[in-house]
Design a protein around this motif. Structure first.
Motif, PDB file in Angstrom:
ATOM      1  N   ASN A 165      -2.305  -7.851   7.850  1.00 51.95           N
ATOM      2  CA  ASN A 165      -3.468  -7.278   7.168  1.00 51.95           C
ATOM      3  C   ASN A 165      -3.131  -7.041   5.701  1.00 51.95           C
ATOM      4  O   ASN A 165      -3.019  -5.891   5.258  1.00 51.95           O
ATOM      5  N   PRO A 166      -2.963  -8.103   4.923  1.00 51.11           N
ATOM      6  CA  PRO A 166      -2.546  -7.944   3.530  1.00 51.11           C
ATOM      7  C   PRO A 166      -3.604  -7.231   2.691  1.00 51.11           C
ATOM      8  O   PRO A 166      -4.805  -7.453   2.855  1.00 51.11           O
ATOM      9  N   ALA A 167      -3.134  -6.361   1.832  1.00 50.96           N
ATOM     10  CA  ALA A 167      -4.014  -5.647   0.901  1.00 50.96           C
ATOM     11  C   ALA A 167      -3.983  -6.339  -0.456  1.00 50.96           C
ATOM     12  O   ALA A 167      -3.267  -7.314  -0.659  1.00 50.96           O
ATOM     13  N   LEU A 168      -4.754  -5.812  -1.394  1.00 48.63           N
ATOM     14  CA  LEU A 168      -4.746  -6.345  -2.746  1.00 48.63           C
ATOM     15  C   LEU A 168      -3.568  -5.768  -3.531  1.00 48.63           C
ATOM     16  O   LEU A 168      -3.146  -4.626  -3.266  1.00 48.63           O
ATOM     17  N   PRO A 169      -3.050  -6.505  -4.482  1.00 46.18           N
ATOM     18  CA  PRO A 169      -2.020  -5.935  -5.357  1.00 46.18           C
ATOM     19  C   PRO A 169      -2.649  -4.897  -6.275  1.00 46.18           C
ATOM     20  O   PRO A 169      -3.878  -4.742  -6.319  1.00 46.18           O
ATOM     21  N   ASP A 170      -1.835  -4.155  -7.017  1.00 43.53           N
ATOM     22  CA  ASP A 170      -2.365  -3.167  -7.944  1.00 43.53           C
ATOM     23  C   ASP A 170      -3.319  -3.827  -8.939  1.00 43.53           C
ATOM     24  O   ASP A 170      -3.066  -4.953  -9.396  1.00 43.53           O
ATOM     25  N   PRO A 171      -4.415  -3.153  -9.295  1.00 42.64           N
ATOM     26  CA  PRO A 171      -5.376  -3.723 -10.246  1.00 42.64           C
ATOM     27  C   PRO A 171      -4.816  -3.799 -11.650  1.00 42.64           C
ATOM     28  O   PRO A 171      -3.809  -3.157 -11.969  1.00 42.64           O
ATOM     29  N   VAL A 210       7.436   4.965  -1.394  1.00 42.74           N
ATOM     30  CA  VAL A 210       7.416   3.766  -0.558  1.00 42.74           C
ATOM     31  C   VAL A 210       6.020   3.160  -0.570  1.00 42.74           C
ATOM     32  O   VAL A 210       5.014   3.867  -0.671  1.00 42.74           O
ATOM     33  N   ALA A 211       5.970   1.840  -0.488  1.00 37.13           N
ATOM     34  CA  ALA A 211       4.719   1.100  -0.331  1.00 37.13           C
ATOM     35  C   ALA A 211       4.953   0.044   0.750  1.00 37.13           C
ATOM     36  O   ALA A 211       6.053  -0.509   0.855  1.00 37.13           O
ATOM     37  N   VAL A 212       3.929  -0.238   1.556  1.00 28.21           N
ATOM     38  CA  VAL A 212       4.094  -1.083   2.736  1.00 28.21           C
ATOM     39  C   VAL A 212       3.183  -2.302   2.667  1.00 28.21           C
ATOM     40  O   VAL A 212       1.992  -2.193   2.348  1.00 28.21           O
ATOM     41  N   TYR A 213       3.760  -3.458   2.989  1.00 28.60           N
ATOM     42  CA  TYR A 213       3.016  -4.714   3.080  1.00 28.60           C
ATOM     43  C   TYR A 213       2.957  -5.141   4.540  1.00 28.60           C
ATOM     44  O   TYR A 213       3.985  -5.331   5.188  1.00 28.60           O
ATOM     45  N   ASP A 214       1.755  -5.278   5.045  1.00 27.18           N
ATOM     46  CA  ASP A 214       1.521  -5.734   6.415  1.00 27.18           C
ATOM     47  C   ASP A 214       1.034  -7.168   6.369  1.00 27.18           C
ATOM     48  O   ASP A 214      -0.123  -7.422   6.003  1.00 27.18           O
ATOM     49  N   PHE A 236       2.673  -6.957  -9.280  1.00 20.12           N
ATOM     50  CA  PHE A 236       1.997  -6.644  -8.031  1.00 20.12           C
ATOM     51  C   PHE A 236       2.018  -5.147  -7.741  1.00 20.12           C
ATOM     52  O   PHE A 236       1.256  -4.645  -6.921  1.00 20.12           O
ATOM     53  N   LEU A 237       2.897  -4.425  -8.448  1.00 23.19           N
ATOM     54  CA  LEU A 237       2.983  -2.974  -8.326  1.00 23.19           C
ATOM     55  C   LEU A 237       3.295  -2.427  -9.717  1.00 23.19           C
ATOM     56  O   LEU A 237       4.180  -2.947 -10.393  1.00 23.19           O
ATOM     57  N   ARG A 238       2.560  -1.390 -10.119  1.00 20.06           N
ATOM     58  CA  ARG A 238       2.771  -0.844 -11.452  1.00 20.06           C
ATOM     59  C   ARG A 238       2.531   0.658 -11.432  1.00 20.06           C
ATOM     60  O   ARG A 238       1.927   1.190 -10.489  1.00 20.06           O
ATOM     61  N   PRO A 239       2.990   1.399 -12.442  1.00 22.68           N
ATOM     62  CA  PRO A 239       2.799   2.851 -12.441  1.00 22.68           C
ATOM     63  C   PRO A 239       1.322   3.219 -12.498  1.00 22.68           C
ATOM     64  O   PRO A 239       0.619   2.863 -13.444  1.00 22.68           O
ATOM     65  N   VAL A 251       0.841  -1.195   0.000  1.00 26.04           N
ATOM     66  CA  VAL A 251       0.000   0.000   0.000  1.00 26.04           C
ATOM     67  C   VAL A 251       0.878   1.247   0.000  1.00 26.04           C
ATOM     68  O   VAL A 251       1.768   1.388   0.842  1.00 26.04           O
ATOM     69  N   ARG A 252       0.627   2.150  -0.925  1.00 24.94           N
ATOM     70  CA  ARG A 252       1.375   3.397  -1.002  1.00 24.94           C
ATOM     71  C   ARG A 252       1.016   4.316   0.167  1.00 24.94           C
ATOM     72  O   ARG A 252      -0.126   4.293   0.656  1.00 24.94           O
TER      73      ARG A 252
END
Length: 387
Positions: free
Chosen positions: A375-381, A368-372, A325-328, A38-39
């Protein structure tokens, strides 16, 4: 005529439904992968150019605005309970990416989000053993990790505007560095000394809550490469032997795939990570410009991927994500030196039970983007509407 018209309409509807499905494919991560990240919406980008910083360059003997043009492609590690980001900074004295002089800056944070920067760089071209490899292009794109005994090791590109070479340096405080020069200089009687080499991801693992460099079968292990993923081993962290095939040539462990986000390049990212499911290599996938590219993502864009390698044999590729999982997506990830869009990952640290991923944005900023994991979030759509 009526039958032909009906057939055409049916074909149009079918293509529209296929396109709609492609645009709305849900991006799900397998159990072995990390994310989503998550950004930090209110803070990003966390590091931007500073035209006021001045540095007396030891080679040119001139005072330079060393981080005035761009600040990007960061390494990251933990020191004394704080995250340290080492970022690439370009000065004003040149035109275009790679034709200014790059130096490595230092920023420190207690929360991983807000940073205090040192006014001068910590790794830069100097009148030392590495000068002929680093001047005038500089020190680029660092990746950093720490040993169990507290020695920090940074791998970076030494760029003399002739041949880019992977260099290595060591430090105990992340500020004062001892350079050792190109890492392949001695291997195989210098066979790979003059090849282009970039992007080194050393194998690490979380041990007692701290991410540290580890060995595999008694040797340090390094993934490296820009176009393909290669590997190398070492016993001293300084001199590295590339892994070769039966013909004595570089062994390709992973390569680009037509039709995917990594159709042009598979460039190694942050330090690789040993997990219970295997070794994860975080990497940067570049999309092709035309034929063979993934149409869901911008031509020439850089997106972040993950690949899984066998924990008992780090050279054995297992699988990788078909989607980044992360994109512009954010404006600052698509505007700057590299307008095609870039999230270029180079630094990731385990800090306060979360993973902080640091990346370059369009070759101009650091975010920066953070992975918990709790409490995992969704990857970028995937939706092309976000391109």
């Amino acid at each position: 005529m009526r039958k032909n018209w009906i057939s055409i309409r049916l074909a149009i509807l079918l293509l529209a439904s296929i396109n709609c499905y492609a645009q709305n494919v849900e991006n799900k991560l397998p159990k072995w992968a990390f994310g989503g990240f998550v950004r930090s919406e209110d803070i990003d980008p966390i590091i931007s150019p500073n035209k006021d910083s001045r540095f007396l360059d030891p080679v040119s003997k001139k005072e330079v605005a060393w981080e005035a043009n761009d600040t990007f492609n960061p390494a990251a590690t933990v020191k004394n309970g704080k995250i340290v980001v080492m970022y690439r900074a370009e000065d004003l004295y040149g035109t275009g990416i790679g034709f200014r002089t790059s130096r490595i800056g230092y920023a420190e944070s207690s929360d991983g989000i807000t940073y205090k920067r040192r006014p001068t760089p910590v790794l830069f071209p100097d009148n030392d053993i590495a000068k002929k490899y680093e001047w005038p292009g500089g020190c680029e794109d660092p990746r950093v990790a720490v040993t169990t005994t507290g020695t920090y090791v940074v791998f970076y590109t030494e760029w003399n505007r002739d041949v880019p070479r992977l260099g290595v340096a060591k430090s105990t405080d992340l500020i004062h560095w001892k350079k050792y020069g190109p890492i392949f200089r001695k291997a195989y009687n210098g066979k790979f000394f003059n090849i282009a080499s970039k992007s080194a991801s050393i194998l690490t693992q979380v041990v007692n809550g701290k991410q540290v460099i580890i060995k595999s079968k008694g040797k340090y292990w390094l993934y490296w490469g820009e176009h393909h993923v290669y590997a190398a081993t070492s016993t001293d962290l300084v001199n590295w032997n590339p892994v070769v095939d039966a013909n004595g040539e570089l062994k390709e462990l992973m390569s680009p795939r037509n039709g995917y986000f990594d159709s042009d390049l598979t460039e190694c990212g942050p330090p690789a990570l040993m997990t219970k499911n295997g070794i994860i290599l975080f990497y940067n996938g570049k999309n092709k410009a035309k034929e063979g590219r993934d149409e869901r993502f911008n031509a020439n864009s850089y997106c972040a991927g993950q690949a899984l390698f066998d924990s008992s044999d780090p050279s054995k590729f297992v699988t990788r994500l078909d989607l980044p999982f992360l994109r512009p997506m954010k404006p600052f990830e698509k505007s700057g030196q590299y307008v095609n869009g870039t999230v270029f990952i180079e630094g990731m640290v385990y800090f306060k039970k979360k993973w902080f991923l640091y990346y370059g944005c369009a070759d101009s900023r650091v975010a920066v983007a953070v992975y918990d994991p709790a409490n995992p979030a969704l990857p970028d759509p995937v939706s092309t509407a976000a391109n």
